[in-house]
Design a protein around this motif. Sequence first.
Motif, PDB file in Angstrom:
ATOM      1  N   THR A   1       1.020  -1.450   0.330  1.00 44.03           N
ATOM      2  CA  THR A   1       0.210   0.067  -0.018  1.00 44.03           C
ATOM      3  C   THR A   1       0.997   0.942  -0.079  1.00 44.03           C
ATOM      4  O   THR A   1       0.280   2.183  -0.520  1.00 44.03           O
ATOM      5  CB  THR A   1      -0.827  -0.121   0.862  1.00 44.03           C
ATOM      6  N   ALA A   2       2.228   1.142   0.417  1.00 43.15           N
ATOM      7  CA  ALA A   2       3.245   2.810   0.259  1.00 43.15           C
ATOM      8  C   ALA A   2       3.510   2.777  -1.250  1.00 43.15           C
ATOM      9  O   ALA A   2       4.268   3.720  -1.064  1.00 43.15           O
ATOM     10  CB  ALA A   2       3.972   2.294   1.023  1.00 43.15           C
ATOM     11  N   CYS A   3       3.324   1.656  -1.515  1.00 39.75           N
ATOM     12  CA  CYS A   3       3.676   2.028  -3.194  1.00 39.75           C
ATOM     13  C   CYS A   3       2.943   2.616  -4.062  1.00 39.75           C
ATOM     14  O   CYS A   3       1.935   1.603  -3.701  1.00 39.75           O
ATOM     15  CB  CYS A   3       4.904   0.792  -3.810  1.00 39.75           C
ATOM     16  N   HIS A   4       3.299   3.302  -5.040  1.00 42.34           N
ATOM     17  CA  HIS A   4       1.814   3.540  -5.754  1.00 42.34           C
ATOM     18  C   HIS A   4       2.077   2.794  -7.286  1.00 42.34           C
ATOM     19  O   HIS A   4       2.647   1.785  -7.414  1.00 42.34           O
ATOM     20  CB  HIS A   4       3.027   5.161  -7.000  1.00 42.34           C
ATOM     21  N   SER A   5       0.821   2.703  -7.578  1.00 43.77           N
ATOM     22  CA  SER A   5       0.488   1.541  -8.612  1.00 43.77           C
ATOM     23  C   SER A   5       0.812   1.229 -10.422  1.00 43.77           C
ATOM     24  O   SER A   5       1.221   2.779 -10.504  1.00 43.77           O
ATOM     25  CB  SER A   5      -1.135   0.731  -7.918  1.00 43.77           C
ATOM     26  N   ILE A   6       1.711   0.537 -10.497  1.00 45.27           N
ATOM     27  CA  ILE A   6       1.907   0.341 -12.267  1.00 45.27           C
ATOM     28  C   ILE A   6       0.627   0.550 -12.706  1.00 45.27           C
ATOM     29  O   ILE A   6       0.856  -0.319 -14.645  1.00 45.27           O
ATOM     30  CB  ILE A   6       2.875  -0.464 -12.618  1.00 45.27           C
ATOM     31  N   ASP A   7      -0.631   0.185 -12.640  1.00 39.56           N
ATOM     32  CA  ASP A   7      -1.778  -0.514 -13.413  1.00 39.56           C
ATOM     33  C   ASP A   7      -2.246  -0.453 -14.800  1.00 39.56           C
ATOM     34  O   ASP A   7      -2.392  -0.053 -15.106  1.00 39.56           O
ATOM     35  CB  ASP A   7      -3.186  -0.986 -12.126  1.00 39.56           C
ATOM     36  N   ASP A   8      -1.870   1.491 -14.476  1.00 41.28           N
ATOM     37  CA  ASP A   8      -2.292   2.431 -15.499  1.00 41.28           C
ATOM     38  C   ASP A   8      -0.570   2.164 -16.383  1.00 41.28           C
ATOM     39  O   ASP A   8      -1.847   1.687 -18.125  1.00 41.28           O
ATOM     40  CB  ASP A   8      -2.290   3.713 -15.240  1.00 41.28           C
ATOM     41  N   PHE A   9      -0.149   1.728 -15.929  1.00 37.76           N
ATOM     42  CA  PHE A   9       1.132   2.190 -17.444  1.00 37.76           C
ATOM     43  C   PHE A   9       1.486   0.363 -17.862  1.00 37.76           C
ATOM     44  O   PHE A   9       0.878   0.491 -18.806  1.00 37.76           O
ATOM     45  CB  PHE A   9       2.600   2.366 -16.047  1.00 37.76           C
ATOM     46  N   ARG A  10       1.126  -0.438 -16.797  1.00 36.32           N
ATOM     47  CA  ARG A  10       0.792  -2.225 -17.398  1.00 36.32           C
ATOM     48  C   ARG A  10      -0.292  -1.963 -18.384  1.00 36.32           C
ATOM     49  O   ARG A  10      -0.151  -2.844 -19.399  1.00 36.32           O
ATOM     50  CB  ARG A  10       0.894  -2.654 -16.236  1.00 36.32           C
ATOM     51  N   ASN A  11      -1.594  -1.717 -18.289  1.00 35.46           N
ATOM     52  CA  ASN A  11      -2.865  -1.523 -19.157  1.00 35.46           C
ATOM     53  C   ASN A  11      -2.289  -0.603 -20.125  1.00 35.46           C
ATOM     54  O   ASN A  11      -3.171  -1.617 -21.544  1.00 35.46           O
ATOM     55  CB  ASN A  11      -4.150  -1.038 -17.850  1.00 35.46           C
ATOM     56  N   GLN A  12      -1.612   0.552 -19.813  1.00 36.62           N
ATOM     57  CA  GLN A  12      -1.668   1.036 -21.295  1.00 36.62           C
ATOM     58  C   GLN A  12      -0.442   0.286 -22.409  1.00 36.62           C
ATOM     59  O   GLN A  12      -0.791  -0.163 -23.308  1.00 36.62           O
ATOM     60  CB  GLN A  12      -0.809   2.432 -21.186  1.00 36.62           C
ATOM     61  N   VAL A  13       0.665  -0.707 -22.109  1.00 37.21           N
ATOM     62  CA  VAL A  13       2.065  -0.362 -22.608  1.00 37.21           C
ATOM     63  C   VAL A  13       1.270  -1.953 -22.823  1.00 37.21           C
ATOM     64  O   VAL A  13       1.636  -2.614 -24.056  1.00 37.21           O
ATOM     65  CB  VAL A  13       2.890  -1.063 -21.633  1.00 37.21           C
ATOM     66  N   TYR A  14       0.854  -2.820 -22.101  1.00 37.69           N
ATOM     67  CA  TYR A  14       0.584  -4.488 -22.779  1.00 37.69           C
ATOM     68  C   TYR A  14      -0.741  -4.226 -23.848  1.00 37.69           C
ATOM     69  O   TYR A  14      -1.016  -5.165 -25.039  1.00 37.69           O
ATOM     70  CB  TYR A  14      -0.360  -5.060 -21.646  1.00 37.69           C
ATOM     71  N   SER A  15      -1.560  -3.402 -23.984  1.00 37.50           N
ATOM     72  CA  SER A  15      -3.306  -3.492 -24.844  1.00 37.50           C
ATOM     73  C   SER A  15      -2.052  -2.668 -25.863  1.00 37.50           C
ATOM     74  O   SER A  15      -2.910  -3.142 -26.735  1.00 37.50           O
ATOM     75  CB  SER A  15      -3.890  -2.519 -24.031  1.00 37.50           C
ATOM     76  N   THR A  16      -1.569  -2.364 -25.901  1.00 33.72           N
ATOM     77  CA  THR A  16      -1.081  -1.542 -26.901  1.00 33.72           C
ATOM     78  C   THR A  16      -0.237  -2.024 -27.472  1.00 33.72           C
ATOM     79  O   THR A  16      -0.122  -2.621 -29.207  1.00 33.72           O
ATOM     80  CB  THR A  16      -0.192   0.373 -26.519  1.00 33.72           C
TER      81      THR A  16
END
Length: 341
Positions: free
Chosen positions: A10-25
Amino acid sequence: MEQHNSSDSTACHSIDDFRNQVYSTSYSLITVCGLVGNGFALVVLTRTCHQSSPFHIYMFNLALADLLCVMTLPLRVIYYVNKGQWNLGDFLCRISSYSLYVNLYCSIYFMVAMSITRFLAIVYPVQNLRLVTENRARLVCAGIWVFICLLSSPFLMTGQTIDVETNKTKCFEPPNEKGLQKLVVLNYLSVVAGFALPFLVILLCYAGIVRTLLSRTHTARCQRDAGNRAIRMIVIVLLTFLISFTPYHVQRTIHLNSLSRTDVPCSEKEAMQKSVVVTLSLAAANSCFDPMLYFFSGEGFRNRLSSMSKSAMGGSSLQQTSRLRPVATLDGRENLQLQAS
């Protein structure tokens, strides 16, 4: 082995947005390029199957493995477009994970087979006429499929899961602590058997090819053509390993070992997770590089393509047969001429 979820801290920022954009593209681009390139190669290789050679058989199986893989990538695109929500069932989740790794290691082993075939044709042309046959090539391909499918079978054991925090159905996510140790063992097995040993064999073959080509001072045109094809294959395969396979295996190993550590700062953890996203995308992109191997180093591939084009433009079947006949005997003619050196 897609270790990219940062929700465990919980102390670290999620990379989910980065992951979703890179993988989907990236998966979308790989799907389009892979379907076009490998689909086209399969059409050419299938329609000229009467010109079959051991190298042709390995190319066909490599293109087939790539095509089967890219056909499952749209499922991953849907998952990441939906921001990590899997709605396609447990079976497709398992198959999507499984197919990616089957393609990855089948590609490596088919490249090994193609490299050994080229090595024998240039360095040991006389023995090559006896050792390298179409039936043996088919047996080798069947063995590769069975071996890689068994080696990758652990990915069929893990399907979709439910995230207790978000109540989302997940796929392609890292295991819990109980499954981490098994994944580390599986990683080392796949790195050694699926990457390091095949790469060593390829390097030895290429060293032998280069040494033989450099030792020839006077060569016939056919020998020069065979040498040029070998050099092109060396460049393409080494670039594929440099761009796709090596970064992924190195980064995956480092990341898996770091997961058991508790003293990793957030900045390092996020950078590690992002690098895994990028390297896995590059690994999947090997399906786009393989068509270059067919076109630039495949024996007679451009001749096959030219023959198909002329036939489609209305050339007679008799003329087509006369054009294709020399290609069908390319291997034997090349080997006999290499023997003279």
